[in-house]
Design a protein around this motif. Structure first.
Motif, short mmCIF file in Angstrom:
data_model
loop_
_atom_site.label_atom_id
_atom_site.label_comp_id
_atom_site.label_asym_id
_atom_site.label_seq_id
_atom_site.Cartn_x
_atom_site.Cartn_y
_atom_site.Cartn_z
N GLU A 19 0.91 -1.10 -0.01
CA GLU A 19 0.09 -0.09 0.07
C GLU A 19 0.76 1.43 -0.04
O GLU A 19 0.49 2.14 0.88
N GLY A 20 1.89 1.32 -0.88
CA GLY A 20 2.65 2.40 -0.79
C GLY A 20 3.73 2.84 0.06
O GLY A 20 4.47 3.69 -0.09
N GLU A 21 3.80 1.92 0.89
CA GLU A 21 5.16 1.89 1.86
C GLU A 21 5.96 0.64 1.77
O GLU A 21 5.20 -0.37 1.06
N PHE A 22 6.91 0.63 2.31
CA PHE A 22 7.97 -0.51 2.26
C PHE A 22 8.21 -0.97 3.60
O PHE A 22 8.48 -0.31 4.59
N GLN A 23 8.33 -2.37 3.49
CA GLN A 23 8.92 -3.20 4.67
C GLN A 23 10.06 -3.86 4.25
O GLN A 23 10.56 -3.97 3.00
N ALA A 24 11.36 -3.82 5.19
CA ALA A 24 12.47 -4.54 4.96
C ALA A 24 12.09 -5.96 5.35
O ALA A 24 11.76 -6.34 6.40
N VAL A 25 12.42 -6.94 4.60
CA VAL A 25 12.05 -8.44 4.79
C VAL A 25 13.25 -9.17 4.64
O VAL A 25 14.06 -8.94 3.58
N ILE A 26 13.26 -10.29 5.37
CA ILE A 26 14.52 -11.31 5.04
C ILE A 26 13.55 -12.50 4.52
O ILE A 26 12.53 -12.91 4.90
N VAL A 27 13.99 -12.98 3.10
CA VAL A 27 13.44 -13.91 2.52
C VAL A 27 14.30 -15.34 2.69
O VAL A 27 15.41 -15.27 2.77
N GLN A 41 9.32 -9.99 8.17
CA GLN A 41 9.71 -8.55 8.41
C GLN A 41 10.68 -8.39 9.35
O GLN A 41 10.61 -9.06 10.39
N VAL A 42 11.85 -7.48 9.00
CA VAL A 42 12.92 -7.35 9.83
C VAL A 42 12.33 -6.70 11.10
O VAL A 42 12.92 -7.26 12.30
N GLU A 43 11.74 -5.72 11.20
CA GLU A 43 11.39 -5.18 12.35
C GLU A 43 9.72 -4.85 12.52
O GLU A 43 9.37 -4.45 11.48
N LYS A 44 9.17 -5.63 13.27
CA LYS A 44 7.57 -5.35 13.48
C LYS A 44 7.18 -4.04 13.37
O LYS A 44 7.74 -3.16 14.12
N ASP A 45 6.38 -3.75 12.48
CA ASP A 45 5.59 -2.18 12.34
C ASP A 45 6.69 -1.13 12.06
O ASP A 45 6.54 -0.13 12.23
N ARG A 46 7.64 -1.58 11.25
CA ARG A 46 8.63 -0.53 10.86
C ARG A 46 8.56 -0.39 9.46
O ARG A 46 8.58 -1.39 8.64
N TRP A 47 8.17 0.77 8.93
CA TRP A 47 7.87 1.10 7.36
C TRP A 47 8.93 1.99 7.02
O TRP A 47 9.33 2.97 7.78
N SER A 51 11.76 2.22 -1.49
CA SER A 51 12.27 0.87 -1.38
C SER A 51 13.82 0.68 -1.12
O SER A 51 14.12 -0.30 -0.96
N GLU A 52 14.48 1.99 -1.75
CA GLU A 52 15.80 1.78 -1.36
C GLU A 52 16.46 1.78 -0.04
O GLU A 52 17.27 0.78 0.32
N ALA A 53 15.63 2.40 0.98
CA ALA A 53 15.84 2.48 2.02
C ALA A 53 15.55 1.12 2.89
O ALA A 53 16.36 0.43 3.82
N ALA A 54 14.54 0.40 2.49
CA ALA A 54 14.09 -0.68 3.12
C ALA A 54 14.84 -1.88 2.65
O ALA A 54 15.37 -2.75 3.34
N ALA A 55 15.21 -1.65 1.32
CA ALA A 55 16.23 -2.97 0.85
C ALA A 55 17.57 -2.88 1.58
O ALA A 55 18.14 -3.91 1.85
N LEU A 56 18.07 -1.69 1.81
CA LEU A 56 19.34 -1.50 2.43
C LEU A 56 19.32 -2.04 3.88
O LEU A 56 19.92 -3.03 4.41
N ALA A 57 18.27 -1.71 4.45
CA ALA A 57 17.66 -2.17 5.92
C ALA A 57 17.79 -3.73 5.80
O ALA A 57 18.23 -4.59 6.78
#
Length: 77
Positions: A19-27, A41-47, A51-57
């Protein structure tokens, strides 16, 4: 994408848009069942706003998990 071997799984970090925001996830991909893929999700409820910032995290979290496993975090004494 850098994929890390942590025993029974291969892992990597990526961004996931919801929905227009990004999560950092470990696959995680199971070695024995190539169809078994899960996202955590790397950190619960952290958005993140980008996408670049989420991917880096996510990549940093995957590297930290790999390092912890290499140092024996999953070893049973």
């Amino acid at each position: 994408m850098t994929e890390f071997d942590i025993g029974e799984f291969f892992i990597w970090g990526e961004a996931r848009e919801i929905e227009g925001e990004f999560q950092a996830v470990i696959v995680m991909r199971a070695k024995d069942d190539k169809q078994a893929i899960t996202w955590h999700q790397v950190e619960k409820d952290r958005w993140f706003k980008t996408s670049e910032a989420a991917a880096l995290a996510a990549r940093e979290a995957a590297q930290a998990l790999k390092s912890a496993v290499d140092e024996g975090a999953l070893s049973i004494p």
